[in-house]
Design an enzyme around this catalytic site. Structure first.
Site, PDB file in Angstrom:
ATOM      1  N   ASP A  66       0.436  -1.052   0.009  1.00 24.20           N
ATOM      2  CA  ASP A  66       0.052  -0.037  -0.242  1.00 24.20           C
ATOM      3  C   ASP A  66       1.298   1.003  -0.140  1.00 24.20           C
ATOM      4  OD1 ASP A  66      -1.258  -0.402   3.535  1.00 24.20           O
ATOM      5  OD2 ASP A  66       0.851  -0.037   2.417  1.00 24.20           O
ATOM      6  N   TYR A 122      10.750   4.390   0.262  1.00 23.65           N
ATOM      7  CA  TYR A 122      11.419   3.220   1.219  1.00 23.65           C
ATOM      8  C   TYR A 122      12.747   3.393   0.671  1.00 23.65           C
ATOM      9  CZ  TYR A 122       7.854   0.997   3.913  1.00 23.65           C
ATOM     10  OH  TYR A 122       7.552   0.997   4.893  1.00 23.65           O
TER      11      TYR A 122
HETATM   12  N1  LIG Z   1       2.277  -4.531   2.428  1.00 15.35           N
HETATM   13  C1  LIG Z   1       1.837  -2.993   2.760  1.00 15.35           C
HETATM   14  O1  LIG Z   1       2.162  -2.471   1.768  1.00 15.35           O
HETATM   15  C2  LIG Z   1       1.462  -3.256   4.420  1.00 15.35           C
HETATM   16  C3  LIG Z   1       0.797  -2.521   5.161  1.00 15.35           C
HETATM   17  C4  LIG Z   1       0.713  -2.871   6.383  1.00 15.35           C
HETATM   18  C5  LIG Z   1       1.125  -3.893   7.044  1.00 15.35           C
HETATM   19  N2  LIG Z   1       2.026  -4.989   6.409  1.00 15.35           N
HETATM   20  C6  LIG Z   1       2.134  -5.716   6.943  1.00 15.35           C
HETATM   21  O2  LIG Z   1       0.911  -6.175   7.581  1.00 15.35           O
HETATM   22  C7  LIG Z   1       1.143  -7.565   8.879  1.00 15.35           C
HETATM   23  C8  LIG Z   1       0.623  -6.834   9.543  1.00 15.35           C
HETATM   24  O3  LIG Z   1       1.200  -5.681  10.249  1.00 15.35           O
HETATM   25  P1  LIG Z   1       0.770  -5.554  11.838  1.00 15.35           P
HETATM   26  O4  LIG Z   1       1.675  -4.106  12.501  1.00 15.35           O
HETATM   27  O5  LIG Z   1      -0.371  -5.018  11.716  1.00 15.35           O
HETATM   28  O6  LIG Z   1       1.282  -6.448  12.810  1.00 15.35           O
HETATM   29  P2  LIG Z   1       0.931  -7.197  14.176  1.00 15.35           P
HETATM   30  O7  LIG Z   1       2.015  -7.649  14.653  1.00 15.35           O
HETATM   31  O8  LIG Z   1      -0.222  -6.248  15.185  1.00 15.35           O
HETATM   32  O9  LIG Z   1      -0.505  -8.875  14.085  1.00 15.35           O
HETATM   33  C9  LIG Z   1       0.088  -9.273  13.071  1.00 15.35           C
HETATM   34  C10 LIG Z   1      -0.929 -10.799  13.342  1.00 15.35           C
HETATM   35  O10 LIG Z   1      -0.467 -12.057  13.123  1.00 15.35           O
HETATM   36  C11 LIG Z   1      -0.080 -13.171  13.552  1.00 15.35           C
HETATM   37  N3  LIG Z   1       0.646 -14.175  13.389  1.00 15.35           N
HETATM   38  C12 LIG Z   1       2.281 -13.696  13.094  1.00 15.35           C
HETATM   39  N4  LIG Z   1       2.470 -15.490  13.298  1.00 15.35           N
HETATM   40  C13 LIG Z   1       1.342 -16.054  12.289  1.00 15.35           C
HETATM   41  C14 LIG Z   1       0.894 -17.167  11.367  1.00 15.35           C
HETATM   42  N5  LIG Z   1       2.137 -17.948  11.731  1.00 15.35           N
HETATM   43  N6  LIG Z   1       0.100 -17.640  11.620  1.00 15.35           N
HETATM   44  C15 LIG Z   1      -1.266 -16.878  11.707  1.00 15.35           C
HETATM   45  N7  LIG Z   1      -1.199 -15.623  12.118  1.00 15.35           N
HETATM   46  C16 LIG Z   1      -0.376 -15.162  12.782  1.00 15.35           C
HETATM   47  C17 LIG Z   1       0.612 -12.545  15.309  1.00 15.35           C
HETATM   48  O11 LIG Z   1      -0.243 -13.252  15.685  1.00 15.35           O
HETATM   49  C18 LIG Z   1      -0.707 -11.231  14.960  1.00 15.35           C
HETATM   50  O12 LIG Z   1      -1.624 -11.065  15.608  1.00 15.35           O
HETATM   51  C19 LIG Z   1       2.505  -7.278   8.805  1.00 15.35           C
HETATM   52  O13 LIG Z   1       3.891  -8.039   7.800  1.00 15.35           O
HETATM   53  C20 LIG Z   1       2.834  -5.981   7.827  1.00 15.35           C
HETATM   54  O14 LIG Z   1       4.599  -5.746   7.797  1.00 15.35           O
HETATM   55  C21 LIG Z   1       1.484  -4.711   5.015  1.00 15.35           C
HETATM   56  O1  LIG Z   2       5.657   1.423  10.260  1.00 16.00           O
HETATM   57  P1  LIG Z   2       4.705   1.462  10.441  1.00 16.00           P
HETATM   58  O2  LIG Z   2       4.274  -0.202  10.945  1.00 16.00           O
HETATM   59  O3  LIG Z   2       3.378   2.187  10.502  1.00 16.00           O
HETATM   60  O4  LIG Z   2       4.295   1.023   8.527  1.00 16.00           O
HETATM   61  C1  LIG Z   2       4.992   0.460   7.816  1.00 16.00           C
HETATM   62  C2  LIG Z   2       3.885  -0.097   6.993  1.00 16.00           C
HETATM   63  O5  LIG Z   2       4.263   1.035   6.500  1.00 16.00           O
HETATM   64  C3  LIG Z   2       3.761   1.303   4.798  1.00 16.00           C
HETATM   65  O6  LIG Z   2       2.519   0.837   4.734  1.00 16.00           O
HETATM   66  C4  LIG Z   2       1.682   2.343   5.155  1.00 16.00           C
HETATM   67  C5  LIG Z   2       0.900   3.439   3.599  1.00 16.00           C
HETATM   68  O7  LIG Z   2       2.276   2.871   2.685  1.00 16.00           O
HETATM   69  C6  LIG Z   2       0.524   4.298   4.121  1.00 16.00           C
HETATM   70  O8  LIG Z   2      -0.388   4.208   3.066  1.00 16.00           O
HETATM   71  C7  LIG Z   2      -0.686   3.826   4.780  1.00 16.00           C
HETATM   72  O9  LIG Z   2      -1.887   3.164   4.701  1.00 16.00           O
HETATM   73  O10 LIG Z   2      -0.038   3.082   6.505  1.00 16.00           O
HETATM   74  C8  LIG Z   2       0.573   2.020   5.950  1.00 16.00           C
HETATM   75  C9  LIG Z   2       1.266   1.494   7.318  1.00 16.00           C
HETATM   76  O11 LIG Z   2       2.001   2.809   8.368  1.00 16.00           O
HETATM   77  C10 LIG Z   2       4.410   0.012   4.272  1.00 16.00           C
HETATM   78  O12 LIG Z   2       4.276   0.067   2.221  1.00 16.00           O
HETATM   79  C11 LIG Z   2       3.853  -1.313   4.041  1.00 16.00           C
HETATM   80  O13 LIG Z   2       4.521  -2.372   4.121  1.00 16.00           O
HETATM   81  C12 LIG Z   2       4.908  -1.169   5.788  1.00 16.00           C
HETATM   82  O14 LIG Z   2       4.047  -2.484   5.847  1.00 16.00           O
HETATM   83 MN   LIG Z   3       4.597  -2.374   1.583  1.00 19.47          MN
END
Ligand SMILES: NC(=O)c1ccc[n+]([C@@H]2O[C@H](COP(=O)([O-])OP(=O)(O)OC[C@H]3O[C@@H](n4cnc5c(N)ncnc54)[C@H](O)[C@@H]3O)[C@@H](O)[C@H]2O)c1
Ligand SMILES: O=P(O)(O)OC[C@H]1O[C@H](O[C@H]2[C@H](O)[C@@H](O)[C@@H](O)O[C@@H]2CO)[C@H](O)[C@@H](O)[C@@H]1O
Ligand SMILES: [Mn+2]
Length: 441
Positions: free
Chosen positions: A170, A264
Site C-alpha cells: 500500500d 523506501y
Molecule cells: N504490504 C503492505 O504495504 C503492508 C502495509 C501495512 C502492514 N503490512 C504488514 O501487515 C502485517 C501486519 O502488520 P501489523 O503491524 O498489524 O502486525 P501485528 O503484529 O499487529 O499483527 C500480525 C498478526 O499476525 C499473527 N501471526 C504471526 N504469525 C502468524 C502465523 N504463522 N499464522 C497466523 N497468524 C500469525 C500475529 O499473532 C499477529 O496477531 C505485517 O507483516 C506488516 O508488515 C503490510
Molecule cells: O511503520 P508502520 O507499521 O506504521 O508502517 C509500516 C508499513 O508502511 C507502509 O504502509 C503504510 C502505507 O504506505 C500508508 O499509506 C498507510 O496505509 O499506512 C501504512 C502503515 O503505515 C508500507 O507499505 C508497509 O509495507 C509497511 O509495513
Molecule cells: Mn509495503
C-alpha cells in the site's frame, strides 16, 4: 450478486479493525456471507475478535462472523484469504530495528538487515497459511500484504509457484494519494507507470484519464516539499517519523530527478543519514507499540467493556479499499489496473524474467497481467539488480539452510558496509531469531 466468504489471516493485526470496517463500507460492491479471523495467537486475536463480533452484530448482522486459531475452521469454505501476518510480532520487529543499529547499520522493518531477518521468519508463516488455504479451500485466492513483500513474493515464486497468491503493497497507493492532492485530482482519476521491486521503485508517469501528464508538476513540488502535503492524507502517518520519511523524498529526487521515488529508497541511498538520526532505544516498532497497537487494542477493550461499538475508537481504513478492488477484480474480472508484485517476464525489458517486480497490472479472474514498462536506465537497473540479488540470496539461504548465502545477502545489501560487519550482524541475528529461522550451517 454473489456473496463471498473471507478469512483474515493475522486476525490479531493492528490493521484488522480498520480493514473490517472498510469491508463493511463496501458490502454493496463486495457482499460478504462470512467473515472469519484466523491467527496463531489466540489471546491477541480474541481481543479484536470479541470487539468485532459486537461491531458486526450491530452493523452487519447478516454477515456470519467468527474468529479462530484452528486452521480448518479458519480456512474451510472461503473464497479469499486476506493475509497480514507478522511472524514474531512486534517484539521481533523491535529486534529487526535495533540489532543492526548496534553494528552501525540502519534498522528497518522491511529494508536492509531488518528486512532480511524478517524475511527469514515470514517465509515459514506464509507457507503455512498458503498450505492451509489450499488444503481447506483449494479454489480460494490469497491477497497477501504480509511483509517483507519482496522476499515473500520470491519465496512464493520458488516454493509455491502454482499457488493463487497475490502480493501487494500500500505504499504506492498512499503516495499516489499525496500526488493526487498535489495536482488537485483524485487518485481514481490518475493512471501511473511505475517500475521497481517492492519498497524499491519509481514512478515514470502520472496521467489523468484524458492523457494529461502531471509528472513534471509533481516533480517540481516534491523537489521543494517531498511528498508532504498540506492536508495529511494518512491518519497512520501523522507520526513525526513518517512525516520525515515523506519529506525525505526531496533528497531522493535530488540524486535522481528523472523519476519520482518510492519513499523506501531513502534507506538505500541515505543509510548514513538514517543511521545518524535513529534513536536506538526507541525505534519505529516502539512508536507503533505505544501508538497504533495501544490505540487499537484499547479501543477493542472499550467496546467489550461497554458491549457496543457505537462511538468506538475503531477507525475505518478507507484507503485499504484497494484490497476490495483487488478481490472484485478476481471475482468479477474487472481488469482493475493496479500495482502488483509479479514475475517480470519482460515487463521491464532489461531486467531478469524471474525477478519479482512491482509494476502496473491489469487484474482479472486469472490474476494479474503485467503491463510492459519498457527498458529502465542503468542507474535504477543496477540498484535494483543488487537488491534483487540480496532478496534471491535470502530465499536461497532459507531453502538451503545456508549460512554462507545469508552472509552474502547481508554483504551485498547497499545498507551494510563490509563482509565483516555483515558476519557480526548475522551472528547476532541468528541468536535473536533462533526460535524462528531454520538452523543454518
Ligand atoms: N504490504 C503492505 O504495504 C503492508 C502495509 C501495512 C502492514 N503490512 C504488514 O501487515 C502485517 C501486519 O502488520 P501489523 O503491524 O498489524 O502486525 P501485528 O503484529 O499487529 O499483527 C500480525 C498478526 O499476525 C499473527 N501471526 C504471526 N504469525 C502468524 C502465523 N504463522 N499464522 C497466523 N497468524 C500469525 C500475529 O499473532 C499477529 O496477531 C505485517 O507483516 C506488516 O508488515 C503490510
Ligand atoms: O511503520 P508502520 O507499521 O506504521 O508502517 C509500516 C508499513 O508502511 C507502509 O504502509 C503504510 C502505507 O504506505 C500508508 O499509506 C498507510 O496505509 O499506512 C501504512 C502503515 O503505515 C508500507 O507499505 C508497509 O509495507 C509497511 O509495513
Ligand atoms: Mn509495503
Amino acid at each position: 450478486m454473489k456473496k463471498f466468504s473471507v478469512v483474515i489471516a493475522g486476525g490479531g493485526s493492528t490493521f484488522t479493525p480498520g480493514i473490517v470496517m472498510m469491508m463493511l463500507d463496501h458490502l454493496d460492491r463486495f457482499p460478504l456471507r462470512k467473515l472469519k479471523l484466523y491467527d496463531n495467537d489466540g489471546d491477541r486475536q480474541s481481543v479484536l475478535g470479541e470487539a468485532l463480533e459486537i461491531l458486526l452484530k450491530e452493523q452487519a448482522p447478516e454477515v456470519e462472523f467468527s474468529y479462530t486459531t484452528d486452521p480448518k475452521e479458519g480456512f474451510e469454505d472461503i473464497d479469499f484469504c486476506m493475509a497480514h501476518i507478522r511472524v514474531g510480532k512486534y517484539e521481533m520487529r523491535e529486534q529487526d530495528e535495533k540489532v543492526p543499529l548496534k553494528h552501525g547499520v540502519i534498522g528497518q522493518e522491511t529494508c536492509g538487515p531488518g528486512g532480511i531477518a524478517y524475511g527469514m521468519r515470514s517465509i515459514t508463516g506464509m507457507l503455512e497459511i498458503i498450505d492451509y488455504m489450499e488444503q481447506y479451500s483449494p479454489d480460494a485466492w490469497m491477497l497477501n500484504y504480509s511483509n517483507p513483500a519482496s522476499i515473500v513474493a520470491e519465496a512464493c515464486r520458488i516454493l509455491r509457484p502454482d499457488s493463487k497468491v497475490l502480493n501487494i503493497c500500500d505504499m504506492p497507493v498512499g503516495t499516489l494519494r499525496r500526488m493526487s492532492q498535489i495536482i488537485e485530482k483524485t487518485p481514481a482519476e490518475l493512471e501511473v507507470r511505475y517500475f521497481g521491486l517492492n519498497h524499491f521503485g519509481w514512478w515514470t508517469s502520472v496521467k489523468d484519464r484524458e492523457g494529461n501528464e502531471y509528472i513534471d508538476q509533481i516533480r517540481a513540488y516534491v523537489a521543494e516539499n517531498g511528498y508532504l502535503t498540506q492536508v495529511e492524507v494518512d491518519t497512520q502517518h501523522t507520526d513525526p517519523s513518517w512525516q520525515e520519511t515523506h519529506k525525505k523524498a526531496k533528497d531522493l529526487l535530488a540524486v535522481n530527478p528523472r523519476y519520482l521515488p518510492n519513499t523506501y529508497l531513502k534507506y538505500y541511498l541515505y543509510p548514513d543519514y538514517e543511521f545518524e538520526k535513529a534513536t536506538p532505544d526507541f525505534t519505529r516498532a516502539n512508536e507503533v507499540m505505544a501508538g497504533r497497537e495501544k490505540k487499537v487494542f484499547s479501543a477493542a477493550r472499550a467496546i467489550i467493556e461497554k458491549g457496543t461499538a457505537v462511538d468506538s475508537g475503531f477507525e475505518i481504513d478507507a484507503h485499504a479499499s484497494f484490497i476490495v478492488d483487488l478481490a472484485r477484480a478476481i471475482a468479477f474480472n474487472t481488469h482493475e489496473r493496479m500495482l502488483m508484485i509479479v514475475e517480470n517476464n519482460g515487463a521491464i525489458a532489461n531486467f531478469p524474467d524471474d525477478a519479482m517486480v512491482e509494476v502496473p497490472c491489469l487484474v482479472g479472474t486469472d490474476g494479474p497481467e503485467p503491463l510492459a514498462q519498457g527498458k529502465i536506465p542503468e542507474f535504477e537497473q543496477a540498484l535494483m539488480y543488487q537488491q534483487l540479488t540480496v532478496e534471491k540470496l535470502v530465499v536461497q539461504a532459507y531453502i538451503e539452510k545456508s549460512y554462507q548465502k545469508l552472509w552474502q545477502a547481508l554483504t551485498l545489501s547497499k545498507t551494510v558496509p563490509s563482509a565483516k560487519v555483515a558476519k557480526d550482524l548475522l551472528d547476532d541475528l541468528i541468536e535473536v531469531n533462533k526460535d524462528y529461522w531454520p538452523e543454518l550451517s
